[in-house]
Write a protein that holds these residues in place. Sequence first.
Motif, short mmCIF file in Angstrom:
data_model
loop_
_atom_site.label_atom_id
_atom_site.label_comp_id
_atom_site.label_asym_id
_atom_site.label_seq_id
_atom_site.Cartn_x
_atom_site.Cartn_y
_atom_site.Cartn_z
N GLU A 1 11.63 49.83 -27.44
CA GLU A 1 13.08 49.77 -27.65
C GLU A 1 13.82 49.92 -26.32
OE1 GLU A 1 16.66 52.47 -29.66
OE2 GLU A 1 14.56 52.99 -30.06
N ALA A 2 13.34 50.83 -25.48
CA ALA A 2 13.98 51.07 -24.19
C ALA A 2 13.90 49.84 -23.28
CB ALA A 2 13.35 52.27 -23.51
N ILE A 3 12.75 49.19 -23.27
CA ILE A 3 12.60 47.98 -22.44
C ILE A 3 13.53 46.88 -22.92
CG2 ILE A 3 11.00 46.11 -21.82
CD1 ILE A 3 8.76 48.21 -21.75
N ASP A 4 13.68 46.73 -24.22
CA ASP A 4 14.60 45.73 -24.76
C ASP A 4 16.03 46.01 -24.30
OD1 ASP A 4 12.61 44.35 -26.05
OD2 ASP A 4 12.91 45.33 -28.00
N LYS A 5 16.42 47.28 -24.32
CA LYS A 5 17.76 47.65 -23.87
C LYS A 5 17.91 47.44 -22.36
CE LYS A 5 18.89 50.96 -27.53
NZ LYS A 5 19.32 52.34 -27.86
N ALA A 6 16.85 47.76 -21.62
CA ALA A 6 16.89 47.60 -20.16
C ALA A 6 17.02 46.14 -19.78
CB ALA A 6 15.63 48.22 -19.55
N LYS A 7 16.31 45.27 -20.48
CA LYS A 7 16.39 43.84 -20.19
C LYS A 7 17.81 43.32 -20.37
CE LYS A 7 12.99 42.55 -22.92
NZ LYS A 7 11.97 41.71 -23.60
N GLN A 8 18.49 43.81 -21.38
CA GLN A 8 19.88 43.40 -21.60
C GLN A 8 20.78 43.88 -20.46
OE1 GLN A 8 21.10 44.75 -25.48
NE2 GLN A 8 19.46 43.65 -26.55
N LEU A 9 20.52 45.08 -19.98
CA LEU A 9 21.34 45.62 -18.89
C LEU A 9 21.07 44.88 -17.58
CD1 LEU A 9 20.94 49.44 -19.65
CD2 LEU A 9 23.05 48.12 -19.88
N VAL A 10 19.82 44.59 -17.30
CA VAL A 10 19.47 43.87 -16.07
C VAL A 10 19.96 42.43 -16.13
CG1 VAL A 10 17.53 43.01 -14.70
CG2 VAL A 10 17.50 45.36 -15.56
N ASN A 11 19.79 41.83 -17.31
CA ASN A 11 20.33 40.49 -17.59
C ASN A 11 19.81 39.43 -16.61
OD1 ASN A 11 21.83 38.61 -19.04
ND2 ASN A 11 23.66 38.90 -17.76
N ARG A 12 18.48 39.40 -16.46
CA ARG A 12 17.86 38.35 -15.66
C ARG A 12 16.44 38.12 -16.19
NH1 ARG A 12 17.32 40.54 -9.60
NH2 ARG A 12 15.79 38.83 -9.53
N ASP A 13 16.01 36.87 -16.17
CA ASP A 13 14.72 36.51 -16.76
C ASP A 13 13.53 36.93 -15.91
OD1 ASP A 13 15.99 35.36 -18.92
OD2 ASP A 13 16.08 33.36 -17.99
N ASP A 14 13.76 37.06 -14.60
CA ASP A 14 12.65 37.39 -13.71
C ASP A 14 12.59 38.87 -13.35
OD1 ASP A 14 14.96 37.40 -12.24
OD2 ASP A 14 14.09 36.41 -10.48
N TYR A 15 13.06 39.72 -14.27
CA TYR A 15 13.08 41.16 -14.03
C TYR A 15 11.66 41.68 -13.75
CZ TYR A 15 11.34 41.58 -18.84
OH TYR A 15 10.59 41.46 -19.98
N GLN A 16 11.60 42.75 -12.95
CA GLN A 16 10.33 43.38 -12.60
C GLN A 16 10.37 44.86 -13.01
OE1 GLN A 16 7.39 41.78 -10.54
NE2 GLN A 16 8.36 40.47 -12.06
N ILE A 17 9.22 45.35 -13.46
CA ILE A 17 9.10 46.73 -13.92
C ILE A 17 8.03 47.46 -13.12
CG2 ILE A 17 8.60 48.27 -15.86
CD1 ILE A 17 9.48 46.06 -17.76
N THR A 18 8.38 48.61 -12.57
CA THR A 18 7.40 49.51 -11.96
C THR A 18 7.16 50.66 -12.94
OG1 THR A 18 7.96 48.99 -9.67
CG2 THR A 18 6.96 51.12 -10.07
N VAL A 19 5.89 50.99 -13.15
CA VAL A 19 5.52 52.04 -14.09
C VAL A 19 4.98 53.25 -13.33
CG1 VAL A 19 4.09 52.66 -16.08
CG2 VAL A 19 4.95 50.31 -15.84
N ILE A 20 5.54 54.43 -13.67
CA ILE A 20 5.05 55.69 -13.10
C ILE A 20 4.57 56.54 -14.28
CG2 ILE A 20 5.57 57.64 -11.60
CD1 ILE A 20 8.00 56.14 -10.57
N PRO A 21 3.29 56.50 -14.60
CA PRO A 21 2.79 57.20 -15.79
C PRO A 21 3.05 58.72 -15.76
CG PRO A 21 1.18 55.60 -15.06
CD PRO A 21 2.23 55.68 -13.97
N ASP A 22 3.07 59.31 -14.57
CA ASP A 22 3.33 60.76 -14.46
C ASP A 22 4.25 60.97 -13.26
OD1 ASP A 22 3.38 63.48 -14.23
OD2 ASP A 22 1.22 63.77 -14.36
N GLY A 23 5.53 61.08 -13.54
CA GLY A 23 6.53 61.15 -12.48
C GLY A 23 6.53 62.44 -11.70
N VAL A 24 5.91 63.50 -12.22
CA VAL A 24 5.89 64.77 -11.49
C VAL A 24 4.61 64.95 -10.67
CG1 VAL A 24 7.45 65.98 -13.05
CG2 VAL A 24 5.00 66.00 -13.52
N SER A 25 3.72 63.96 -10.72
CA SER A 25 2.46 64.09 -9.96
C SER A 25 2.40 63.15 -8.77
CB SER A 25 1.26 63.81 -10.88
OG SER A 25 1.16 62.43 -11.19
#
Length: 425
Positions: free
Chosen positions: A396-420
Amino acid sequence: MSCFKLPYGKERMECCIEEKHVAGVLLSQLHNYKPEKSEDELVIESLENPIGTPRLRDMAEGKDKIVIISSDHTRPVPSKVIMPHILKEIRSNNPEAQITILISTGLHRETTVEELRGKFGDEIVDNETIIVHDCEDIENQISFGKLPSGGDFSINRLAAEADLLVAEGFIEPHFFAGFSGGRKSVLPGVASKATVMYNHNSEFINNKNSRTGIIEGNPIHNDMLYAARAAHLAFIINVVIDAEHKIIKCVSGDCDLAHRVGREFLSSMCQVDAIPADIVISTNGGYPLDQNIYQAVKGMTAAEATVKKDGVIIMVAKSVDGHGGEVFYNTFKEEKNLERMMRTFLDRTPEETIADQWQSQIFARVLMKAKIIYVSDAPDEMVTDLHMIPAHSVTEAIDKAKQLVNRDDYQITVIPDGVSVMVIE
Protein backbone atom coordinates in the motif's frame (compact mmCIF):
# COMPACT_ATOMS: atom_id res chain seq x y z
CA MET A 1 10.60 -9.44 -8.68
CA SER A 2 12.82 -8.75 -5.68
CA CYS A 3 11.15 -9.67 -2.41
CA PHE A 4 12.17 -8.49 1.06
CA LYS A 5 11.08 -9.57 4.52
CA LEU A 6 11.23 -6.49 6.69
CA PRO A 7 11.29 -6.65 10.51
CA TYR A 8 7.96 -5.48 11.93
CA GLY A 9 7.55 -5.86 15.68
CA LYS A 10 8.36 -9.49 16.43
CA GLU A 11 7.30 -10.55 12.94
CA ARG A 12 8.22 -9.82 9.33
CA MET A 13 6.36 -7.85 6.67
CA GLU A 14 7.02 -8.84 3.07
CA CYS A 15 7.24 -6.56 0.09
CA CYS A 16 8.05 -7.32 -3.55
CA ILE A 17 9.39 -4.78 -6.07
CA GLU A 18 9.95 -5.13 -9.78
CA GLU A 19 13.67 -5.55 -10.48
CA LYS A 20 13.83 -2.54 -12.78
CA HIS A 21 12.71 -0.28 -9.94
CA VAL A 22 15.24 -1.51 -7.34
CA ALA A 23 18.11 0.97 -7.12
CA GLY A 24 19.88 -1.10 -4.49
CA VAL A 25 19.80 -2.57 -1.00
CA LEU A 26 21.73 -1.10 1.93
CA LEU A 27 22.48 -3.98 4.24
CA SER A 28 24.81 -4.23 7.19
CA GLN A 29 27.37 -7.00 7.00
CA LEU A 30 26.50 -7.75 10.61
CA HIS A 31 23.75 -9.94 9.21
CA ASN A 32 26.29 -12.14 7.43
CA TYR A 33 28.99 -12.21 10.10
CA LYS A 34 29.31 -15.53 11.89
CA PRO A 35 31.59 -15.56 14.94
CA GLU A 36 33.59 -18.69 15.61
CA LYS A 37 32.48 -18.80 19.24
CA SER A 38 29.13 -18.96 21.02
CA GLU A 39 27.52 -15.93 22.68
CA ASP A 40 28.56 -17.17 26.12
CA GLU A 41 32.10 -17.83 24.97
CA LEU A 42 32.40 -14.33 23.49
CA VAL A 43 31.30 -12.71 26.76
CA ILE A 44 33.55 -14.90 28.92
CA GLU A 45 36.57 -14.32 26.69
CA SER A 46 35.96 -10.56 26.78
CA LEU A 47 35.68 -10.50 30.57
CA GLU A 48 38.91 -12.48 30.82
CA ASN A 49 40.72 -10.06 28.48
CA PRO A 50 39.56 -6.51 29.26
CA ILE A 51 40.84 -3.52 27.32
CA GLY A 52 42.59 -0.85 29.38
CA THR A 53 41.61 -2.14 32.84
CA PRO A 54 42.27 -5.05 35.20
CA ARG A 55 39.77 -7.91 35.20
CA LEU A 56 36.41 -7.05 36.70
CA ARG A 57 36.79 -9.70 39.40
CA ASP A 58 40.01 -8.03 40.57
CA MET A 59 38.42 -4.56 40.49
CA ALA A 60 35.51 -5.90 42.56
CA GLU A 61 37.69 -7.28 45.34
CA GLY A 62 37.02 -5.47 48.62
CA LYS A 63 34.24 -3.29 47.17
CA ASP A 64 31.04 -3.07 49.21
CA LYS A 65 28.58 -1.29 46.93
CA ILE A 66 28.76 -2.35 43.29
CA VAL A 67 26.30 -0.89 40.77
CA ILE A 68 25.77 -2.37 37.32
CA ILE A 69 24.04 0.01 34.92
CA SER A 70 21.88 -1.92 32.47
CA SER A 71 19.88 -0.74 29.45
CA ASP A 72 16.09 -0.46 29.63
CA HIS A 73 13.22 -2.03 27.67
CA THR A 74 13.85 0.07 24.54
CA ARG A 75 17.21 -1.56 23.83
CA PRO A 76 17.66 -5.13 22.54
CA VAL A 77 20.60 -5.90 24.81
CA PRO A 78 20.78 -9.69 25.37
CA SER A 79 21.08 -9.35 29.14
CA LYS A 80 19.96 -12.94 29.73
CA VAL A 81 23.31 -13.94 28.26
CA ILE A 82 25.51 -11.13 29.57
CA MET A 83 24.33 -10.40 33.12
CA PRO A 84 24.87 -13.89 34.62
CA HIS A 85 28.52 -13.74 33.53
CA ILE A 86 28.97 -10.26 35.01
CA LEU A 87 27.49 -11.37 38.34
CA LYS A 88 29.62 -14.51 38.38
CA GLU A 89 32.78 -12.54 37.58
CA ILE A 90 32.14 -10.08 40.42
CA ARG A 91 31.21 -12.71 42.99
CA SER A 92 34.14 -14.98 42.11
CA ASN A 93 36.36 -12.57 44.10
CA ASN A 94 33.73 -10.87 46.23
CA PRO A 95 30.89 -13.25 47.13
CA GLU A 96 29.46 -10.86 49.73
CA ALA A 97 29.31 -7.83 47.41
CA GLN A 98 26.17 -5.72 47.62
CA ILE A 99 25.22 -5.57 43.93
CA THR A 100 22.51 -3.32 42.50
CA ILE A 101 21.38 -3.45 38.88
CA LEU A 102 20.37 0.08 37.90
CA ILE A 103 18.14 0.35 34.84
CA SER A 104 19.25 3.29 32.69
CA THR A 105 15.96 4.69 31.45
CA GLY A 106 17.33 8.13 30.59
CA LEU A 107 14.14 10.09 29.89
CA HIS A 108 12.12 6.99 28.94
CA ARG A 109 9.17 5.65 30.91
CA GLU A 110 9.73 3.23 33.77
CA THR A 111 10.56 -0.33 32.76
CA THR A 112 7.86 -2.75 33.97
CA VAL A 113 8.46 -5.93 35.97
CA GLU A 114 7.21 -7.95 33.01
CA GLU A 115 9.75 -6.24 30.77
CA LEU A 116 12.49 -6.89 33.33
CA ARG A 117 11.60 -10.59 33.35
CA GLY A 118 11.74 -10.64 29.57
CA LYS A 119 15.13 -8.93 29.66
CA PHE A 120 16.89 -10.78 32.48
CA GLY A 121 14.82 -13.91 33.14
CA ASP A 122 13.03 -14.85 36.34
CA GLU A 123 16.10 -15.94 38.30
CA ILE A 124 17.82 -12.56 38.20
CA VAL A 125 14.60 -10.58 38.73
CA ASP A 126 13.64 -12.73 41.73
CA ASN A 127 17.07 -12.82 43.35
CA GLU A 128 18.89 -9.58 42.52
CA THR A 129 18.30 -5.98 43.60
CA ILE A 130 17.03 -4.06 40.58
CA ILE A 131 16.28 -0.33 40.69
CA VAL A 132 14.80 1.64 37.78
CA HIS A 133 16.31 5.10 37.34
CA ASP A 134 13.95 8.08 37.56
CA CYS A 135 15.42 11.17 35.90
CA GLU A 136 12.97 13.46 37.79
CA ASP A 137 13.72 12.13 41.28
CA ILE A 138 15.89 15.07 42.31
CA GLU A 139 16.25 13.91 45.92
CA ASN A 140 18.06 10.79 44.72
CA GLN A 141 20.56 12.59 42.50
CA ILE A 142 24.07 13.85 43.18
CA SER A 143 25.60 16.89 41.49
CA PHE A 144 28.99 16.65 39.79
CA GLY A 145 29.14 20.34 38.89
CA LYS A 146 29.17 21.34 35.22
CA LEU A 147 29.64 19.58 31.91
CA PRO A 148 32.39 20.97 29.63
CA SER A 149 29.65 22.63 27.60
CA GLY A 150 28.32 24.42 30.68
CA GLY A 151 25.27 22.35 31.62
CA ASP A 152 24.53 21.19 35.15
CA PHE A 153 25.61 17.58 35.65
CA SER A 154 23.78 15.32 38.12
CA ILE A 155 23.30 11.55 38.18
CA ASN A 156 21.45 8.89 40.15
CA ARG A 157 22.66 8.67 43.75
CA LEU A 158 23.20 4.90 43.52
CA ALA A 159 25.63 5.35 40.65
CA ALA A 160 27.33 8.34 42.25
CA GLU A 161 27.92 6.59 45.57
CA ALA A 162 28.96 3.20 44.18
CA ASP A 163 32.34 1.81 45.19
CA LEU A 164 32.51 0.27 41.73
CA LEU A 165 30.41 1.44 38.78
CA VAL A 166 29.99 -1.00 35.90
CA ALA A 167 27.84 -0.79 32.77
CA GLU A 168 26.33 -3.35 30.44
CA GLY A 169 25.14 -2.26 26.99
CA PHE A 170 25.40 -2.60 23.25
CA ILE A 171 27.00 -0.64 20.45
CA GLU A 172 25.00 0.37 17.40
CA PRO A 173 25.01 3.38 15.08
CA HIS A 174 23.38 6.33 16.83
CA PHE A 175 21.81 9.16 14.91
CA PHE A 176 23.27 12.03 16.93
CA ALA A 177 25.70 10.54 19.48
CA GLY A 178 27.60 8.69 16.74
CA PHE A 179 27.32 5.35 18.49
CA SER A 180 25.30 3.93 21.37
CA GLY A 181 26.93 2.18 24.31
CA GLY A 182 29.95 3.01 26.44
CA ARG A 183 29.64 6.46 27.94
CA LYS A 184 25.91 6.69 27.15
CA SER A 185 25.16 4.43 30.12
CA VAL A 186 25.80 7.44 32.39
CA LEU A 187 24.59 10.29 30.17
CA PRO A 188 21.74 10.04 29.33
CA GLY A 189 21.29 6.63 31.02
CA VAL A 190 21.26 7.55 34.71
CA ALA A 191 21.51 11.35 34.50
CA SER A 192 19.03 13.92 35.71
CA LYS A 193 16.41 15.33 33.39
CA ALA A 194 18.09 18.75 33.35
CA THR A 195 21.44 17.21 32.40
CA VAL A 196 19.98 15.22 29.52
CA MET A 197 18.00 18.22 28.28
CA TYR A 198 21.11 20.39 28.17
CA ASN A 199 23.19 17.73 26.40
CA HIS A 200 20.48 17.31 23.75
CA ASN A 201 20.15 21.04 23.00
CA SER A 202 19.28 22.31 19.52
CA GLU A 203 22.72 23.77 18.78
CA PHE A 204 24.37 20.41 19.45
CA ILE A 205 21.75 18.50 17.46
CA ASN A 206 22.23 20.91 14.56
CA ASN A 207 26.01 20.43 14.61
CA LYS A 208 27.27 18.71 11.44
CA ASN A 209 29.30 16.29 13.57
CA SER A 210 26.27 15.16 15.59
CA ARG A 211 25.48 12.41 13.13
CA THR A 212 25.52 8.65 12.79
CA GLY A 213 29.01 7.16 13.13
CA ILE A 214 30.75 10.46 13.94
CA ILE A 215 32.72 10.87 17.18
CA GLU A 216 35.40 13.44 16.35
CA GLY A 217 34.10 16.94 16.99
CA ASN A 218 30.75 15.63 18.20
CA PRO A 219 29.75 17.93 21.11
CA ILE A 220 27.15 15.47 22.39
CA HIS A 221 29.71 12.66 22.61
CA ASN A 222 32.25 14.96 24.27
CA ASP A 223 29.89 15.77 27.14
CA MET A 224 28.87 12.11 27.45
CA LEU A 225 32.45 10.88 27.74
CA TYR A 226 33.26 13.56 30.30
CA ALA A 227 30.21 12.51 32.31
CA ALA A 228 31.27 8.85 32.30
CA ARG A 229 34.76 9.76 33.50
CA ALA A 230 33.48 12.16 36.16
CA ALA A 231 31.06 9.53 37.46
CA HIS A 232 33.95 7.03 37.66
CA LEU A 233 32.44 4.51 35.26
CA ALA A 234 35.15 1.94 35.84
CA PHE A 235 34.24 -0.95 33.57
CA ILE A 236 31.92 -1.66 30.63
CA ILE A 237 30.72 -4.83 28.96
CA ASN A 238 29.36 -3.89 25.54
CA VAL A 239 28.22 -6.16 22.74
CA VAL A 240 27.52 -5.86 19.04
CA ILE A 241 24.49 -7.84 17.90
CA ASP A 242 23.14 -9.09 14.59
CA ALA A 243 19.62 -8.84 13.13
CA GLU A 244 18.49 -11.71 15.36
CA HIS A 245 19.83 -9.82 18.41
CA LYS A 246 22.54 -12.45 18.87
CA ILE A 247 25.96 -11.42 20.21
CA ILE A 248 28.65 -11.44 17.53
CA LYS A 249 31.25 -9.28 19.32
CA CYS A 250 31.90 -8.41 22.96
CA VAL A 251 34.29 -5.81 24.37
CA SER A 252 35.05 -5.17 28.04
CA GLY A 253 37.15 -2.75 30.03
CA ASP A 254 37.67 1.01 29.92
CA CYS A 255 34.55 2.98 28.95
CA ASP A 256 36.37 4.72 26.08
CA LEU A 257 39.13 2.33 25.00
CA ALA A 258 36.91 -0.77 24.92
CA HIS A 259 34.15 1.19 23.26
CA ARG A 260 36.57 2.31 20.55
CA VAL A 261 37.40 -1.29 19.69
CA GLY A 262 33.71 -2.13 19.55
CA ARG A 263 32.76 0.79 17.35
CA GLU A 264 35.70 0.15 15.00
CA PHE A 265 34.40 -3.39 14.51
CA LEU A 266 30.87 -2.05 14.01
CA SER A 267 32.01 0.52 11.45
CA SER A 268 33.80 -2.15 9.45
CA MET A 269 30.51 -4.04 9.24
CA CYS A 270 27.94 -1.23 8.97
CA GLN A 271 29.25 1.53 6.72
CA VAL A 272 27.46 1.59 3.36
CA ASP A 273 27.52 4.10 0.53
CA ALA A 274 24.29 5.95 -0.21
CA ILE A 275 22.30 4.84 -3.26
CA PRO A 276 20.18 7.90 -4.09
CA ALA A 277 16.59 7.04 -5.00
CA ASP A 278 13.15 8.61 -5.38
CA ILE A 279 11.71 6.22 -2.79
CA VAL A 280 13.56 4.72 0.19
CA ILE A 281 12.14 1.98 2.41
CA SER A 282 13.55 1.72 5.94
CA THR A 283 12.72 0.01 9.25
CA ASN A 284 13.69 0.35 12.88
CA GLY A 285 14.93 -3.22 13.07
CA GLY A 286 11.74 -4.60 14.57
CA TYR A 287 11.08 -5.17 18.29
CA PRO A 288 11.99 -3.60 20.68
CA LEU A 289 13.16 -0.55 18.73
CA ASP A 290 9.98 -0.10 16.69
CA GLN A 291 7.54 0.07 19.58
CA ASN A 292 6.70 3.72 18.95
CA ILE A 293 6.98 6.50 16.39
CA TYR A 294 9.42 8.49 18.52
CA GLN A 295 12.05 5.74 18.36
CA ALA A 296 11.40 5.18 14.64
CA VAL A 297 12.96 8.54 13.83
CA LYS A 298 16.30 6.73 14.11
CA GLY A 299 15.56 4.46 11.17
CA MET A 300 14.27 7.44 9.21
CA THR A 301 17.67 9.14 9.38
CA ALA A 302 19.25 6.25 7.45
CA ALA A 303 16.70 6.84 4.71
CA GLU A 304 17.27 10.60 4.94
CA ALA A 305 20.91 10.09 3.96
CA THR A 306 20.04 8.37 0.66
CA VAL A 307 16.61 9.66 -0.44
CA LYS A 308 16.56 12.34 -3.11
CA LYS A 309 15.37 15.81 -2.15
CA ASP A 310 11.53 15.93 -2.23
CA GLY A 311 11.45 12.14 -2.53
CA VAL A 312 9.48 9.68 -0.39
CA ILE A 313 10.53 7.68 2.65
CA ILE A 314 8.51 4.59 3.53
CA MET A 315 9.09 3.88 7.21
CA VAL A 316 8.06 0.45 8.48
CA ALA A 317 7.64 0.33 12.29
CA LYS A 318 4.85 -1.46 14.15
CA SER A 319 4.47 1.26 16.84
CA VAL A 320 2.10 -0.63 19.12
CA ASP A 321 2.83 1.94 21.86
CA GLY A 322 1.72 4.83 19.65
CA HIS A 323 3.67 8.07 19.40
CA GLY A 324 6.04 7.44 22.32
CA GLY A 325 6.23 11.03 23.54
CA GLU A 326 3.43 13.41 24.43
CA VAL A 327 5.41 16.60 23.83
CA PHE A 328 6.89 15.13 20.63
CA TYR A 329 3.41 14.33 19.36
CA ASN A 330 1.84 17.67 20.31
CA THR A 331 4.71 19.62 18.76
CA PHE A 332 3.76 18.34 15.31
CA LYS A 333 0.02 18.21 15.92
CA GLU A 334 -0.07 21.89 16.88
CA GLU A 335 2.47 23.31 14.41
CA LYS A 336 2.00 22.60 10.70
CA ASN A 337 4.77 24.90 9.45
CA LEU A 338 8.02 22.93 9.66
CA GLU A 339 10.31 25.86 8.90
CA ARG A 340 8.73 27.89 11.69
CA MET A 341 9.04 24.88 14.00
CA MET A 342 12.74 24.54 13.18
CA ARG A 343 13.37 28.24 13.83
CA THR A 344 11.72 27.85 17.22
CA PHE A 345 14.02 24.96 18.11
CA LEU A 346 17.18 26.76 17.00
CA ASP A 347 16.23 29.96 18.85
CA ARG A 348 16.05 28.14 22.19
CA THR A 349 19.03 28.29 24.53
CA PRO A 350 20.36 24.99 25.93
CA GLU A 351 18.67 25.76 29.25
CA GLU A 352 15.33 26.20 27.45
CA THR A 353 15.41 22.76 25.81
CA ILE A 354 12.08 20.99 26.24
CA ALA A 355 11.23 17.29 26.37
CA ASP A 356 11.72 15.40 23.12
CA GLN A 357 12.95 18.54 21.32
CA TRP A 358 15.98 16.73 19.87
CA GLN A 359 13.82 14.01 18.36
CA SER A 360 11.37 16.59 17.05
CA GLN A 361 14.22 18.62 15.55
CA ILE A 362 15.66 15.63 13.71
CA PHE A 363 12.20 14.44 12.64
CA ALA A 364 11.41 17.91 11.27
CA ARG A 365 14.71 17.90 9.40
CA VAL A 366 13.79 14.60 7.73
CA LEU A 367 10.28 15.83 6.90
CA MET A 368 11.75 18.94 5.29
CA LYS A 369 13.71 16.73 2.89
CA ALA A 370 11.11 14.08 1.99
CA LYS A 371 7.51 13.02 2.47
CA ILE A 372 7.09 10.07 4.83
CA ILE A 373 4.63 7.22 4.44
CA TYR A 374 4.39 5.39 7.77
CA VAL A 375 3.53 1.69 7.81
CA SER A 376 2.39 0.78 11.32
CA ASP A 377 -0.35 -0.32 13.70
CA ALA A 378 -0.62 3.22 15.06
CA PRO A 379 -3.93 5.07 14.55
CA ASP A 380 -4.15 6.83 11.17
CA GLU A 381 -5.09 10.12 12.83
CA MET A 382 -1.97 10.02 14.99
CA VAL A 383 0.24 9.38 11.96
CA THR A 384 -1.43 12.23 10.07
CA ASP A 385 -1.01 14.57 13.05
CA LEU A 386 2.70 13.80 12.83
CA HIS A 387 2.81 15.11 9.23
CA MET A 388 3.04 11.62 7.73
CA ILE A 389 0.86 9.53 5.45
CA PRO A 390 -0.51 6.35 7.08
CA ALA A 391 -0.35 2.91 5.47
CA HIS A 392 -0.78 -0.63 6.76
CA SER A 393 1.35 -2.64 4.34
CA VAL A 394 4.46 -1.94 2.33
CA THR A 395 2.55 -2.68 -0.87
CA GLU A 396 0.00 0.00 0.00
CA ALA A 397 2.82 2.39 0.88
CA ILE A 398 4.62 1.80 -2.43
CA ASP A 399 1.40 2.49 -4.34
CA LYS A 400 1.02 5.79 -2.48
CA ALA A 401 4.69 6.64 -3.00
CA LYS A 402 4.45 6.05 -6.75
CA GLN A 403 1.59 8.53 -6.94
CA LEU A 404 3.61 11.12 -5.04
CA VAL A 405 6.74 10.63 -7.16
CA ASN A 406 4.60 10.59 -10.32
CA ARG A 407 7.16 9.16 -12.72
CA ASP A 408 7.36 5.79 -14.47
CA ASP A 409 11.09 5.32 -14.02
CA TYR A 410 11.07 5.71 -10.22
CA GLN A 411 13.82 3.96 -8.25
CA ILE A 412 13.59 2.41 -4.79
CA THR A 413 16.42 1.86 -2.30
CA VAL A 414 15.66 -0.68 0.44
CA ILE A 415 17.19 -0.52 3.92
CA PRO A 416 15.99 -3.68 5.71
CA ASP A 417 17.35 -2.47 9.09
CA GLY A 418 17.73 1.29 9.30
CA VAL A 419 19.33 1.29 12.75
CA SER A 420 22.12 -1.13 11.83
CA VAL A 421 23.66 0.83 8.96
CA MET A 422 25.74 3.97 8.71
CA VAL A 423 24.92 5.53 5.35
CA ILE A 424 27.76 7.58 3.90
CA GLU A 425 26.46 10.40 1.68
